[in-house]
Design a protein around this motif. Structure first.
Motif, PDB file in Angstrom:
ATOM      1  N   PRO A 148       4.562  -1.006  12.273  1.00  0.00           N
ATOM      2  CA  PRO A 148       4.921  -1.984  13.304  1.00  0.00           C
ATOM      3  C   PRO A 148       3.835  -2.202  14.355  1.00  0.00           C
ATOM      4  CG  PRO A 148       6.712  -0.423  12.936  1.00  0.00           C
ATOM      5  CD  PRO A 148       5.553   0.069  12.144  1.00  0.00           C
ATOM      6  N   ASP A 149       3.025  -1.183  14.640  1.00  0.00           N
ATOM      7  CA  ASP A 149       1.969  -1.376  15.645  1.00  0.00           C
ATOM      8  C   ASP A 149       0.936  -2.393  15.145  1.00  0.00           C
ATOM      9  OD1 ASP A 149       3.100   0.472  17.389  1.00  0.00           O
ATOM     10  OD2 ASP A 149       2.146   2.143  16.328  1.00  0.00           O
ATOM     11  N   SER A 150       0.587  -2.288  13.878  1.00  0.00           N
ATOM     12  CA  SER A 150      -0.379  -3.247  13.332  1.00  0.00           C
ATOM     13  C   SER A 150       0.254  -4.630  13.209  1.00  0.00           C
ATOM     14  CB  SER A 150      -0.886  -2.782  11.974  1.00  0.00           C
ATOM     15  OG  SER A 150      -1.654  -1.622  12.161  1.00  0.00           O
ATOM     16  N   LEU A 151       1.509  -4.654  12.810  1.00  0.00           N
ATOM     17  CA  LEU A 151       2.189  -5.942  12.708  1.00  0.00           C
ATOM     18  C   LEU A 151       2.152  -6.660  14.064  1.00  0.00           C
ATOM     19  CD1 LEU A 151       3.930  -7.996  11.198  1.00  0.00           C
ATOM     20  CD2 LEU A 151       5.940  -6.614  11.736  1.00  0.00           C
ATOM     21  N   GLU A 152       2.356  -5.898  15.122  1.00  0.00           N
ATOM     22  CA  GLU A 152       2.353  -6.477  16.463  1.00  0.00           C
ATOM     23  C   GLU A 152       0.977  -7.095  16.783  1.00  0.00           C
ATOM     24  OE1 GLU A 152       3.215  -3.589  19.561  1.00  0.00           O
ATOM     25  OE2 GLU A 152       4.492  -5.103  20.494  1.00  0.00           O
ATOM     26  N   LEU A 153      -0.071  -6.405  16.385  1.00  0.00           N
ATOM     27  CA  LEU A 153      -1.423  -6.931  16.637  1.00  0.00           C
ATOM     28  C   LEU A 153      -1.691  -8.176  15.793  1.00  0.00           C
ATOM     29  CD1 LEU A 153      -3.554  -3.633  16.524  1.00  0.00           C
ATOM     30  CD2 LEU A 153      -2.887  -4.939  18.546  1.00  0.00           C
TER      31      LEU A 153
ATOM     32  N   SER B  22       0.247   7.389  -0.313  1.00  0.00           N
ATOM     33  CA  SER B  22      -0.497   8.464  -0.987  1.00  0.00           C
ATOM     34  C   SER B  22      -1.991   8.233  -0.999  1.00  0.00           C
ATOM     35  CB  SER B  22      -0.026   8.604  -2.438  1.00  0.00           C
ATOM     36  OG  SER B  22       1.332   8.909  -2.454  1.00  0.00           O
ATOM     37  N   GLY B  23      -2.427   7.060  -0.509  1.00  0.00           N
ATOM     38  CA  GLY B  23      -3.863   6.819  -0.398  1.00  0.00           C
ATOM     39  C   GLY B  23      -4.468   6.008  -1.535  1.00  0.00           C
ATOM     40  N   ASP B  24      -3.640   5.531  -2.436  1.00  0.00           N
ATOM     41  CA  ASP B  24      -4.116   4.629  -3.485  1.00  0.00           C
ATOM     42  C   ASP B  24      -4.516   3.303  -2.844  1.00  0.00           C
ATOM     43  OD1 ASP B  24      -4.184   5.230  -6.128  1.00  0.00           O
ATOM     44  OD2 ASP B  24      -2.211   4.413  -6.640  1.00  0.00           O
ATOM     45  N   VAL B  25      -5.676   2.759  -3.211  1.00  0.00           N
ATOM     46  CA  VAL B  25      -6.101   1.446  -2.692  1.00  0.00           C
ATOM     47  C   VAL B  25      -6.562   0.597  -3.862  1.00  0.00           C
ATOM     48  CG1 VAL B  25      -7.683   0.210  -1.151  1.00  0.00           C
ATOM     49  CG2 VAL B  25      -6.976   2.530  -0.575  1.00  0.00           C
ATOM     50  N   LYS B  26      -6.099  -0.643  -3.933  1.00  0.00           N
ATOM     51  CA  LYS B  26      -6.566  -1.546  -4.987  1.00  0.00           C
ATOM     52  C   LYS B  26      -6.688  -2.947  -4.406  1.00  0.00           C
ATOM     53  CE  LYS B  26      -5.602   0.162  -9.536  1.00  0.00           C
ATOM     54  NZ  LYS B  26      -5.053   1.502  -9.545  1.00  0.00           N
ATOM     55  N   THR B  27      -7.675  -3.693  -4.882  1.00  0.00           N
ATOM     56  CA  THR B  27      -7.779  -5.091  -4.451  1.00  0.00           C
ATOM     57  C   THR B  27      -7.519  -5.990  -5.652  1.00  0.00           C
ATOM     58  OG1 THR B  27     -10.140  -5.079  -4.938  1.00  0.00           O
ATOM     59  CG2 THR B  27      -9.514  -4.678  -2.650  1.00  0.00           C
TER      60      THR B  27
ATOM     61  N   TYR C 119      -6.390  -1.159  10.045  1.00  0.00           N
ATOM     62  CA  TYR C 119      -5.002  -1.416  10.466  1.00  0.00           C
ATOM     63  C   TYR C 119      -4.040  -0.337   9.952  1.00  0.00           C
ATOM     64  CZ  TYR C 119      -5.574  -6.347  12.025  1.00  0.00           C
ATOM     65  OH  TYR C 119      -5.887  -7.510  12.693  1.00  0.00           O
ATOM     66  N   ASP C 120      -4.535   0.513   9.090  1.00  0.00           N
ATOM     67  CA  ASP C 120      -3.707   1.519   8.423  1.00  0.00           C
ATOM     68  C   ASP C 120      -2.486   0.883   7.759  1.00  0.00           C
ATOM     69  OD1 ASP C 120      -2.904   3.967   7.515  1.00  0.00           O
ATOM     70  OD2 ASP C 120      -1.839   4.524   9.350  1.00  0.00           O
ATOM     71  N   ILE C 121      -2.787  -0.143   6.962  1.00  0.00           N
ATOM     72  CA  ILE C 121      -1.711  -0.883   6.279  1.00  0.00           C
ATOM     73  C   ILE C 121      -1.243  -0.120   5.050  1.00  0.00           C
ATOM     74  CG2 ILE C 121      -1.312  -2.916   4.782  1.00  0.00           C
ATOM     75  CD1 ILE C 121      -1.188  -3.616   7.744  1.00  0.00           C
ATOM     76  N   CYS C 122       0.061   0.099   4.923  1.00  0.00           N
ATOM     77  CA  CYS C 122       0.654   0.447   3.626  1.00  0.00           C
ATOM     78  C   CYS C 122       1.451  -0.772   3.217  1.00  0.00           C
ATOM     79  CB  CYS C 122       1.568   1.660   3.733  1.00  0.00           C
ATOM     80  SG  CYS C 122       0.648   3.177   3.914  1.00  0.00           S
ATOM     81  N   GLY C 123       1.242  -1.212   2.002  1.00  0.00           N
ATOM     82  CA  GLY C 123       1.826  -2.476   1.555  1.00  0.00           C
ATOM     83  C   GLY C 123       0.664  -3.346   1.132  1.00  0.00           C
ATOM     84  N   LEU C 124       0.688  -4.607   1.552  1.00  0.00           N
ATOM     85  CA  LEU C 124      -0.412  -5.519   1.219  1.00  0.00           C
ATOM     86  C   LEU C 124      -1.064  -6.031   2.485  1.00  0.00           C
ATOM     87  CD1 LEU C 124       1.005  -8.010  -1.479  1.00  0.00           C
ATOM     88  CD2 LEU C 124      -0.212  -5.868  -1.877  1.00  0.00           C
TER      89      LEU C 124
END
Ligand code: ADP
Length: 384
Positions: free
Chosen positions: A100-105, A198-203, A246-251
């Motif tokens: 939520p903090d990143s969403l706010e930004l 868990s730290g998985d990142v994919k583009t 942003y420390d995004i989890c999701g997309l």
């Protein structure tokens, strides 16, 4: 890692029931994951695919808190939600993504820009302006063309004014926003980044965007990109850095300008599935919607590679038509290989409203682009 979520009571709450929510539900149905969707409209496209659908305001604190009380994980498909409720749900131990903090930004374009400046993420030069009077005063040191953007409430180019002369400045609404350098770009692209707890990142493979000549709205999304492999790598790195900052989890869908000098600048981001990723449903091994569901539930991320070239065209309401929608001209397309029609299920059309899209997959992008234009022009979105 979330466990036991297929065919159980584990419930994913989705704030927003538009087309993005609807397309997420293709995945939750596939995996038999229980969902609850909240949307203010009784006609929301996601109403039928959810296990439970509730009508209510996404902006109202109590409505969001009550809705989410029996959800295990909560995510969004639109940014315009009550962020305080999300913060409090998190404090009560619910899984809430994006954070939520990143969403706010991100919800406020001026805060987004400040964030990029603070984190050394490349972006166009800007200045905050809190009123129209401040814009007028700033004209002393901003030479046209420059761009004014509303801090909040902008969507699909509404809330963006390119100022080329005095009249344009006069037309700016008296609301807080920012001035931005006009970027003489060659290309607009988007990179969608997925990250899980868990730290998985994919583009996803970079997609190029083509805009409608007058509507300031994306008309075609084309993948693979025409950018060189080296530029694609740079753009991907910037997008991943942004998602990590942003420390995004999701997309995180990261929209980028590629300037004529080969610079890459972040324009804006969206922490959810994005219009520039619809082609991934048919063109990639994993769609952006499935990846979003996997990422917010901390499941392993899927392969994002392209299976074929894909071009998506938005199907928007025709100019001059408003009211109960009718679709015409799709019959001959249904037998065409590689042509995929998506109709969102919005009962009412209006000019340029996003009503559906068509994705054409083909052996190469030029072929897909040609067929997508033909398909888009064949389907008419009118009213009765
Ligand atoms: P929205 O949130 O409405 O999509 P954007 O900030 O993405 O708003 O702006 C919409 C479009 O306007 C962009 O995709 C781009 O084509 C154009 N635009 C935005 N900012 C600039 C800029 N600084 N310079 C040139 N064109 C811009």
């Amino acid at each position: 890692m979330a466990k036991n979520i297929f065919s159980t009571d584990y419930t994913l709450g989705i704030l927003g029931g538009g087309q993005l929510g609807k397309m997420m539900l293709y995945t939750t149905r596939k995996f038999d994951i229980r969902t609850k969707v909240l949307d203010p409209s009784v006609d929301a496209p996601a109403q039928f695919g959810a296990s439970e659908f509730q009508v209510g305001s996404l902006q109202d604190y109590d409505t969001v808190m009550t809705f989410a009380s029996d959800c295990d994980s909560i995510c969004i498909e639109i940014e315009a939600v009550n962020v305080q409720a999300l913060k409090d749900l998190r404090a009560r131990g619910k899984k809430v993504y994006p954070n939520p903090d990143s969403l706010e930004l991100i919800k406020d374009k001026t805060k987004q820009k400040q964030f990029y400046a603070n984190h050394n993420i490349p972006t166009a030069r800007f200045e905050m302006v809190s009123s129209k009077a401040e814009v007028q005063a700033a004209c002393n040191h901003w030479h046209s063309p420059f761009v004014w953007k509303a801090a909040t409430g902008g969507y699909d180019g509404f809330g963006v004014v390119v100022c080329r002369n005095e009249d344009d400045v006069q037309n700016i609404p008296d609301t807080p926003g920012m001035l931005e350098e006009f970027v003489d770009f060659d290309l607009e692209v988007s990179v969608i980044v997925a990250r899980n707890e868990s730290g998985d990142v994919k583009t996803f493979p970079i997609a190029d965007q083509e805009f409608h000549p007058t509507a300031n709205q994306v008309e075609y999304v084309l993948c693979p990109s025409v950018l060189s492999a080296e530029m694609q790598k740079k753009a991907e790195d910037i997008a991943i850095n942004t998602a990590e900052a942003y420390d995004i989890c999701g997309l995180l869908a990261v929209e980028l300008f590629i300037t004529k000098d080969g610079e890459i600048l972040v324009n804006e981001v969206a922490p959810r599935p994005h219009n520039s990723g619809h082609h991934t449903i048919e063109a990639c091994y994993t769609s952006q919607f499935e990846q979003y569901v996997r990422a917010v539930l901390d499941l392993p991320l899927g392969c994002t590679e392209l299976k074929a070239a894909g071009v998506m065209a938005n199907l928007v309401g025709s100019e001059g038509y408003r009211g109960d929608v009718v679709y015409q001209g799709y019959d001959e397309l249904l037998g065409e290989p590689g042509v995929n029609i998506h109709i969102y299920g919005k009962p009412q059309t209006r000019p340029f409203r996003k009503m559906g899209h068509v994705t054409v997959i083909a052996k190469n992008r030029d072929e897909a682009r040609k067929r997508a234009e033909w398909a888009k022009n064949s389907i008419l979105v009118k009213s009765k």
